[in-house]
Design an enzyme around this catalytic site. Structure first.
Site: not given
Ligand code: ZN
Length: 238
Positions: A25, A87, A127, A137
């Protein structure tokens, strides 16, 4: 590899004790801000790679973090059950180049997790791959080719296109892993991952988050051969 621990409270148990997928992400926040935002939204992720390459762990690998939402890959739904979410901080939401320090950390972290949980290259996804109608993303600047060259995920060799007989786009996308309920969204997510040069930059990040794919997108001429070559790589690996 140095990992900074900072706990997020919103997670639960995995239904089975299984980890087989990595989901990448990005968010337009520094790690510290991202932790605050995730906490406010009652979401979570296992890891965050900050702008300077620092790695944070916010949920233990063995727990089910809340990062993917409604999702599907290779016929499996609810990817949070079996995945680890990573992330990466990116002010442009993955549209401008990631910092080399971030990619170095991401590579080190991913290789450690792939080795530890025996994650297959076919299960290393964006994602946007697992939620094509909802998510943009980690974006067009995410260095999939470089990562694949270092053992993280899959890239393609265009020469393999002719080894694939089918020219049925839906069938090929499905074989790679995409949910094709919304075929246009799946095609766009494929381009975002494997043909990023044809995906337009969106200056307004909020707009990009709200509308992750344009409805008037015209497929580029090299879409089919790239799709066939990818399908060859994905089916050769599984
Ligand atoms: Zn995401």
């Amino acid at each position: 590899m140095k990992i900074i621990h900072d706990c997020l409270p919103d997670f639960n148990e995995r239904p089975q004790n299984k980890i087989d997928t990595l989901v990448f992400h990005c968010s337009a926040h520094s790690a510290k801000n991202m932790i605050d935002v995730l906490r406010q939204k009652k979401l979570s992720t296992h890891y965050i790679v900050d702008l300077n390459g620092d790695i944070y762990q916010t949920v233990e690998d063995g727990k089910r973090a809340w990062h993917a939402g409604v999702s599907s890959w290779r016929g499996v739904q609810n990817i949070n059950h079996t995945s680890i979410g990573i992330e990466i901080s990116s002010p442009s939401l993955g549209q401008d180049l990631y910092d080399d320090k971030q990619i170095k950390s991401l590579l080190e972290l991913s290789l450690m997790l792939i080795d530890k949980y025996k994650i297959l290259p076919t299960n290393i996804v964006a994602h946007s791959d697992i939620a094509p109608t909802r998510k943009p993303d980690p974006g067009i600047a995410f260095p999939w080719k470089t990562l694949a060259e270092h053992g993280v995920g899959i890239w393609y060799n265009l020469e393999d296109a002719r080894k694939v007989n089918s020219d049925n786009v839906a069938e090929l996308l499905l074989k790679i892993g995409y949910d094709i309920t919304d075929l246009a969204a799946a095609q766009y997510a494929f381009c975002r991952h494997f043909l990023p040069a044809v995906v337009k930059k969106e200056a307004d990040i909020e707009e990009l988050e709200k509308h992750p794919y344009p409805e008037d997108f015209v497929l580029p001429s090299d879409f089919l051969p790239v799709l066939q070559a990818c399908c060859y790589s994905f089916t050769a690996e599984s």
